[in-house]
Write a protein that holds these residues in place. Structure first.
Motif, mmCIF file in Angstrom:
data_model
loop_
_atom_site.group_PDB
_atom_site.id
_atom_site.type_symbol
_atom_site.label_atom_id
_atom_site.label_comp_id
_atom_site.label_asym_id
_atom_site.label_seq_id
_atom_site.Cartn_x
_atom_site.Cartn_y
_atom_site.Cartn_z
ATOM 1 N N MET A 160 0.836 -1.206 0.000
ATOM 2 C CA MET A 160 0.000 0.000 0.000
ATOM 3 C C MET A 160 0.866 1.249 0.000
ATOM 4 N N ARG A 163 2.061 1.928 -3.479
ATOM 5 C CA ARG A 163 0.959 2.433 -4.306
ATOM 6 C C ARG A 163 0.750 3.934 -4.082
ATOM 7 N N VAL A 164 0.743 4.339 -2.821
ATOM 8 C CA VAL A 164 0.567 5.759 -2.496
ATOM 9 C C VAL A 164 1.773 6.566 -2.957
ATOM 10 N N GLN A 167 1.289 7.395 -6.498
ATOM 11 C CA GLN A 167 0.310 8.471 -6.668
ATOM 12 C C GLN A 167 0.938 9.835 -6.395
ATOM 13 N N SER A 179 -8.205 11.160 -4.607
ATOM 14 C CA SER A 179 -8.195 10.068 -3.628
ATOM 15 C C SER A 179 -6.913 10.036 -2.799
ATOM 16 N N ARG A 182 -7.246 10.709 0.995
ATOM 17 C CA ARG A 182 -7.960 9.575 1.610
ATOM 18 C C ARG A 182 -7.051 8.364 1.728
ATOM 19 N N ASN A 183 -6.316 8.077 0.679
ATOM 20 C CA ASN A 183 -5.445 6.902 0.686
ATOM 21 C C ASN A 183 -4.292 7.047 1.678
ATOM 22 N N LEU A 187 -3.726 4.605 4.753
ATOM 23 C CA LEU A 187 -2.404 3.979 4.861
ATOM 24 C C LEU A 187 -1.838 4.182 6.260
ATOM 25 N N ALA A 244 -11.006 9.994 5.853
ATOM 26 C CA ALA A 244 -11.218 9.123 4.700
ATOM 27 C C ALA A 244 -12.691 9.042 4.326
#
Length: 250
Positions: A160, A163-164, A167, A179, A182-183, A187, A244
């Motif tokens: 995770m 992934r962030v 982004q 997002s 929020r992510n 996280l 979130a």
């Protein structure tokens, strides 16, 4: 903390700030100050660069863990700060502060995943070394299961996190991908809850040695005492979950 113009090209700053990481050593403080009225709410806040000068006082807080951070209280007593030290525009400091939170929380998550991996590595080393009931600790099924469960949770956080990171790399301020905030919040909750779980399980594997500062279980003791700070700093788990859901418009 308020900043009032004196009519001579300066702000006069008064107030207190708490939980300032590195506050005892800092030469400058990027500070959120109220330059507008209370009725203006967040639209009356500004970012001001305040140097360590006359009227700036710092005091170290005695923390449960994370002792090397020099976390401090900072008091501003009639501090004179030139208006040129304003960051951005007056009364528009709230938005950049919120954008910075994404990076602060992300860095906290990086630190938490590092601590997770470190605790697992130390637990494996100890389990391969320690012997109980005539065999190594790692040969007991219950210890294998503890390490397996710690590992799967850590791997999920690592995935995770990456992934962030992807982004943030391609949309630094979240202008296109809404997002991101929020992510990052989710996280942080995932990482803090996982770190606390791993700290407890590692402590169980080490037994009494993890309850002593320094020595063979010193790393686990350090992580155990510091993990609660990660669940609170830069936004508590409850605030992150609420953020979130607000971002998801639920």
């Amino acid at each position: 903390t308020t900043a009032v113009k004196d009519g001579k090209g300066n702000y006069i700053v008064n107030g207190n700030k708490y939980w300032i990481t590195g506050g005892c050593r800092a030469d400058y403080f990027v500070t959120m100050v109220r330059t507008g009225s209370q009725k203006q709410g967040r639209f009356g806040l500004s970012l001001l660069l305040i140097p360590r000068t006359k009227g700036v006082f710092t005091s170290k807080l005695q923390m449960q863990g994370a002792e090397l951070n020099d976390t401090a209280t900072v008091t501003f007593a009639n501090v004179v700060v030139p208006e040129s030290y304003l960051i951005g525009k007056e009364n528009q400091g709230f938005k950049p502060l919120m954008q910075n939170f994404n990076y602060e929380r992300f860095m906290v998550c990086c630190d938490m995943v590092t601590s997770q991996r470190r605790a697992i590595e130390e637990s494996i080393k100890w389990a391969l070394e320690r012997k109980t009931f005539g065999k190594k600790l790692i040969q007991h099924q219950v210890i294998k299961h503890k390490i397996a469960n710690m590992s799967r949770k850590c791997i999920a956080c690592q995935s995770m996190l990456e992934r962030v990171a992807y982004q943030l790399k391609f949309d630094q301020y979240g202008k296109k991908d809404k997002s991101i905030a929020r992510n990052v919040a989710l996280l942080k909750v995932q990482c803090s809850k996982t770190l606390q779980y791993i700290a407890i399980e590692s402590s169980q594997i080490f037994g009494g040695r993890s309850y002593v500062r320094g020595g063979r279980g010193g790393v686990i003791d350090e992580i155990y005492r510091g993990c609660r700070a990660s669940a609170i700093a830069a936004g508590s788990e409850e605030i992150m979950l609420d953020l979130a859901m607000r971002q998801a418009k639920l």
